[in-house]
Scaffold this motif. Structure first.
Motif, short mmCIF file in Angstrom:
data_model
loop_
_atom_site.label_atom_id
_atom_site.label_comp_id
_atom_site.label_asym_id
_atom_site.label_seq_id
_atom_site.Cartn_x
_atom_site.Cartn_y
_atom_site.Cartn_z
N ARG A 102 1.08 -1.28 -0.18
CA ARG A 102 -0.03 -0.09 0.01
C ARG A 102 0.84 1.23 -0.26
O ARG A 102 2.11 1.34 0.64
N LEU A 103 0.14 2.28 -0.60
CA LEU A 103 1.07 3.49 -0.69
C LEU A 103 0.55 4.59 0.32
O LEU A 103 -0.73 4.53 0.55
N ASP A 104 1.43 5.31 0.93
CA ASP A 104 0.95 6.13 1.90
C ASP A 104 1.14 7.53 1.49
O ASP A 104 2.17 7.85 0.68
N GLY A 105 0.46 8.41 2.02
CA GLY A 105 0.77 9.85 1.79
C GLY A 105 0.04 10.66 0.85
O GLY A 105 -0.03 11.71 0.51
N ILE A 106 -1.01 9.63 0.10
CA ILE A 106 -1.93 10.31 -0.84
C ILE A 106 -3.12 11.08 -0.09
O ILE A 106 -3.70 10.18 0.62
N VAL A 107 -3.46 12.05 -0.36
CA VAL A 107 -4.75 12.82 0.01
C VAL A 107 -5.53 13.13 -0.82
O VAL A 107 -5.18 14.00 -2.00
N CYS A 108 -6.73 13.16 -0.75
CA CYS A 108 -7.89 13.57 -1.42
C CYS A 108 -8.55 14.76 -0.71
O CYS A 108 -8.46 14.74 0.27
N TYR A 109 -8.72 15.74 -1.53
CA TYR A 109 -9.63 17.06 -0.88
C TYR A 109 -11.02 17.16 -1.44
O TYR A 109 -11.40 16.70 -2.51
N GLU A 110 -11.92 17.74 -0.59
CA GLU A 110 -13.05 18.03 -0.86
C GLU A 110 -13.50 19.35 -0.23
O GLU A 110 -13.02 19.66 0.99
N ASP A 111 -13.91 20.24 -1.16
CA ASP A 111 -14.24 21.72 -0.59
C ASP A 111 -13.03 22.22 -0.06
O ASP A 111 -13.01 22.96 0.92
N GLY A 112 -11.58 21.66 -0.47
CA GLY A 112 -10.49 22.42 -0.02
C GLY A 112 -10.05 21.90 1.28
O GLY A 112 -8.95 22.45 1.83
N LYS A 113 -10.66 20.87 1.72
CA LYS A 113 -10.19 20.17 3.02
C LYS A 113 -9.80 18.66 2.63
O LYS A 113 -10.64 17.95 1.81
N PRO A 114 -8.88 18.19 3.48
CA PRO A 114 -8.43 17.10 3.12
C PRO A 114 -9.30 15.83 3.70
O PRO A 114 -9.65 15.94 4.74
N LEU A 115 -9.83 14.72 2.73
CA LEU A 115 -10.27 13.90 3.22
C LEU A 115 -9.27 12.81 3.62
O LEU A 115 -8.13 12.30 2.91
N PRO A 116 -9.54 11.83 4.76
CA PRO A 116 -8.48 11.00 4.98
C PRO A 116 -8.51 9.54 4.28
O PRO A 116 -9.48 9.21 3.30
N VAL A 117 -7.33 9.01 3.96
CA VAL A 117 -7.26 7.53 3.29
C VAL A 117 -7.74 6.73 4.27
O VAL A 117 -7.26 6.80 5.59
N GLU A 118 -8.84 5.96 4.24
CA GLU A 118 -9.51 5.08 5.14
C GLU A 118 -9.11 3.68 4.62
O GLU A 118 -9.75 3.20 3.56
N ASN A 119 -8.63 2.74 5.56
CA ASN A 119 -8.26 1.50 5.41
C ASN A 119 -7.91 1.15 4.35
O ASN A 119 -8.29 0.04 3.35
N GLY A 120 -6.61 1.87 3.53
CA GLY A 120 -6.14 1.62 2.32
C GLY A 120 -6.95 1.88 1.24
O GLY A 120 -6.60 1.42 -0.06
N PHE A 121 -7.95 2.80 1.36
CA PHE A 121 -8.93 3.21 0.15
C PHE A 121 -8.69 4.83 0.10
O PHE A 121 -8.89 5.56 0.97
#
Length: 164
Positions: A102-121
């Motif tokens: 699994r890769l770590d450190g990838i962040v998704c954003y929603e409305d300018g706020k980061p969403l966590p990577v949850e359980n490898g997804f």
């Protein structure tokens, strides 16, 4: 005014009275089963009258490294993102094994706020949660509601949503 104009006026008045479709803003008050409240003076809308559209259904993508195994060596790739490069392995190693990395450190954003990577997804689109404000389309004289999307409010004045 001729007969056609009178009939047209009556038809418009009748259609407006039926309220065939209308936009409304509601708040998710429960997720299992789904309930949305439009006004405090109204009973919540139950799941049976709510239709969900694609933007309010959870979508997630597993964050897995791609790997080939050949003659005892592990082959790996590097993934480049806006946040940087992520290698699935430092080099070829002689002791190949079968497992996903699994890769770590990838962040998704929603409305300018980061969403966590949850359980490898990576969460591409999260599902509805209690407290979410949603935009609804009222149909069939309020017998059914289509949840079009979650909405984000920058500020509220006198109980009204600020328009962006």
């Amino acid at each position: 005014m001729n007969l056609i104009d009178v009939m047209h006026t009556i038809n418009q008045s009748s259609m407006a009275a039926y309220g065939l479709s209308d936009l409304a803003v509601g708040t998710v008050t429960r997720t299992a089963p789904l309930e949305v409240t439009l006004r405090e003076s109204m009973a919540p809308l139950p799941q049976e009258v709510l239709w969900l559209t694609e933007p309010v259904i959870e979508k997630k993508l597993p964050v897995l490294a791609h790997r080939h195994e050949t003659a005892g060596f592990r082959h790996s790739h590097t993934v480049d993102t806006a946040e940087g490069s992520f290698s699935t392995s430092d080099a070829l190693t002689p002791d190949a094994y079968t497992s996903d990395q699994r890769l770590d450190g990838i962040v998704c954003y929603e409305d300018g706020k980061p969403l966590p990577v949850e359980n490898g997804f990576i969460v591409l689109n999260r599902g509805l949660k209690t407290g979410d404000r949603v935009l609804l389309l009222r149909v069939m004289r309020g017998q059914q509601f289509i949840i079009l999307s979650r909405i984000f409010e920058r500020g509220r004045a006198h109980g009204n949503a600020a328009r962006i």
